[in-house]
Design an enzyme around this catalytic site. Structure first.
Site, short mmCIF file in Angstrom:
data_model
loop_
_atom_site.label_atom_id
_atom_site.label_comp_id
_atom_site.label_asym_id
_atom_site.label_seq_id
_atom_site.Cartn_x
_atom_site.Cartn_y
_atom_site.Cartn_z
N LYS A 85 -14.97 -10.18 -8.67
CA LYS A 85 -13.59 -10.23 -9.20
C LYS A 85 -13.54 -11.15 -10.42
O LYS A 85 -14.45 -11.95 -10.64
CB LYS A 85 -12.64 -10.76 -8.13
N HIS A 144 -17.28 -0.16 0.73
CA HIS A 144 -17.38 0.68 -0.46
C HIS A 144 -18.81 0.78 -1.01
O HIS A 144 -19.31 1.86 -1.27
CB HIS A 144 -16.48 0.15 -1.58
N LEU A 170 0.84 -1.20 0.00
CA LEU A 170 0.00 0.00 0.00
C LEU A 170 0.88 1.26 0.00
O LEU A 170 0.60 2.23 -0.72
CB LEU A 170 -0.92 0.00 1.23
C1 BG6 Z 1 -10.14 -2.84 -1.79
C2 BG6 Z 1 -10.46 -4.30 -1.73
O1 BG6 Z 1 -10.72 -2.16 -0.71
O2 BG6 Z 1 -10.65 -2.29 -3.01
C3 BG6 Z 1 -9.88 -5.02 -2.94
O3 BG6 Z 1 -9.91 -4.86 -0.55
C4 BG6 Z 1 -10.34 -4.36 -4.22
O4 BG6 Z 1 -10.25 -6.40 -2.94
C5 BG6 Z 1 -10.08 -2.86 -4.18
O5 BG6 Z 1 -9.61 -4.95 -5.29
C6 BG6 Z 1 -10.68 -2.16 -5.39
O6 BG6 Z 1 -10.30 -0.81 -5.39
P1 BG6 Z 1 -10.11 -0.01 -6.76
O7 BG6 Z 1 -9.88 1.39 -6.32
O8 BG6 Z 1 -8.95 -0.63 -7.48
O9 BG6 Z 1 -11.38 -0.19 -7.54
#
Ligand code: BG6
Length: 491
Positions: free
Chosen positions: A341, A251, A25
């Protein structure tokens, strides 16, 4: 919300301390975001970063690693000279998360940087596995770091925040014995995506939407966050988590709340959060009756062979669910949430489907108006309208009015971490999740998990990698135009 960026406070120094400084990260998101804030002049005058890792490394070696990461992951312009000045702000510090004496060394390091007459502000960023959240926070207290005289100290914490309401509460009890709620910044990076921040503007600054944003005019709302990638190297974490916890609890429910909330009294942090909390409190409790009409769980083919995934895993990599909000504005309007996914495309959008209007007979029915809020990969807004097709005979046709933000010349959207870091530095926690939001979203997701408990095996639909998900998805939507609108798009 804050429009003022206080970047030049002469008598204070801000230090960001990243736990997990060598992790993914930090390299992919935090450092590139800090770099962009630096070159755009948004960081406070006396800003430094201490990156903490468990490995032995010199600061010079660490800075070299950062150079590689910034070149690889920074979304925008890179300049050699500005990297020089940027990297000077960053030092590496070796610390073992379990070892209190290492924190005491960190405190000595911070003390050695004090300047008489200048106040310090500290931002502790936990970019580590959640197993360490509590331990690190407790050690900040035990070592005396937390009691160091400061202008402010803030704790930035990544998800996952717990695995259910019970574990989230335990974690919260532990961190809030050291930090006050106002100083805890829980990240949900989706909330900071450019087009999500745009929703308030779209809804509340455009009179044409204000009066029709309700059950009288909207037939359903579709929130889709789809990914092309599988679990990759995160099998160990993901297999014990699944899409409901990994994506829906945070989210997708956040996007739902921002779409559905009442206009806040003001855009101040607590006014906005209070409105989101009201939405979460009004979610219709999930019941297990006719569960297949409300919930689809899917798993992509080959998931069980992914690294660190159980060979007989029944973890869901896809979820479709139908959510209702029991209030006057939304009574009876389904909010369809879909995330998964290993699908055909990486795309995220919110689609508002309006009720059809068929006052006159043009030989065929009009289509419902659709408002698409496109989050990624394209950013923009598209409105679908019925018009008269040019010609001597009156025929109805559908057209799209398109605002493509990401197509604009030289347009470059900041990454959500740039916004989140800047807000945390400036003490604006509007885009971060308050504890009561988390409690309510966990309560809701727990109720789904309770209902599927013991039924998961029979419910799980398998789907092909690179497909649009299991076939049953197509019949899941039962109102309006009867399909998932995101499928109309080719990315
Ligand atoms: C994260 C999840 O919060 O968000 C992941 O843990 C996911 O599994 C990711 O792939 C997706 O984020 P973004 O910004 O790439 O759409």
């Amino acid at each position: 919300m804050s429009n003022d960026i206080n970047i030049n406070n002469e008598s204070s120094k801000t230090t960001m301390i990243i736990f997990g400084g060598t992790g993914d990260l930090t390299h992919r998101k935090l450092i590139p975001a800090l770099y962009q804030l630096h070159i755009n002049g948004f960081l406070p005058k006396d800003f430094t970063t201490i990156s903490i890792g468990r490995r032995d490394k010199t600061t010079e070696e660490y800075r070299e690693d950062l150079l590689t990461s910034i070149k690889r992951f920074s979304s925008r312009n890179f300049e050699e000279e500005s990297f020089e000045s940027f990297s000077k702000m960053i030092t590496y510090f070796r610390l073992n998360f379990e070892d209190q004496s290492d924190y005491e060394d960190l405190l000595s390091e911070l003390n050695s940087r004090d300047t008489p007459g200048v106040k310090n502000s500290y931002m502790f960023y936990l970019a580590v596995s959640p197993n360490y959240f509590s331990e690190i926070v407790m050690n900040l207290k035990a070592s005396g770091l937390r009691d160091k005289d400061s202008l402010w100290q803030r704790l930035i914490i990544e998800k996952p925040f717990g695995q259910n309401l019970e574990s989230a509460t335990k974690l919260n009890d532990s961190i809030s014995s050291v930090f006050e709620e106002k100083d805890i910044y829980r990240i949900d990076h989706y909330v900071a995506k450019e087009m999500i921040q745009n929703i308030n503007m779209l809804r509340f600054q455009n009179a044409i939407f204000g009066s029709i944003w309700n059950k009288d005019h909207i037939s359903n709302v579709q929130i889709t966050v789809l990914e092309k990638e599988g679990v990759g190297t995160r099998g160990g974490y993901y297999d014990g988590t699944g899409a409901l916890r990994d994506m829906v609890q945070n989210h997708l429910l956040q996007l739902l709340a921002i779409t559905a909330m009442e206009p806040p009294v003001s855009l101040d942090t607590d006014d906005v959060r209070n409105e989101k909390v009201k939405v979460f409190s009004s979610l219709k409790p999930f019941s297990g009756d006719h569960i297949e009409e409300k919930l689809i769980l899917g798993q992509y083919k080959g998931y069980q062979n992914e690294d660190k995934v159980d060979k007989e895993s029944i973890t869901e990599t896809l979820v479709a669910t139908k959510v209702f909000i029991e209030n006057d504005r939304w009574e009876g309007v389904p909010f369809y949430l879909l995330t998964g996914k290993s699908l055909k495309n990486k795309t995220a959008q919110i689609t508002i489907e309006f009720k059809q209007s068929n006052r006159y007979n043009y030989g065929k029915e009009s289509e419902p108006n659709i408002l698409e809020i496109k989050i990624q990969p394209d950013e923009g807004i598209t409105l679908h309208l019925n018009i008269k097709e040019p010609g001597v005979v009156d025929k109805i046709a559908m057209v799209e009015m398109d605002y493509c933000q990401s197509c604009l010349y030289l347009f470059n959207s900041p990454d959500s971490y740039e916004k989140l870091l800047l807000d945390a530095i400036n003490g604006d926690s509007t885009l971060f999740t308050r504890w009561d939001e988390l409690q309510l979203t966990w309560k809701y997701v727990d109720s789904i998990l309770d209902e599927v408990n013991g039924k998961k095996n029979s419910m799980m639909k398998s789907y092909e990698v690179g497909s649009n998900g299991p076939e049953d998805l197509s019949s899941f939507i039962d109102s309006g135009a009867n399909h998932w609108w995101y499928l109309n798009r080719e990315y």
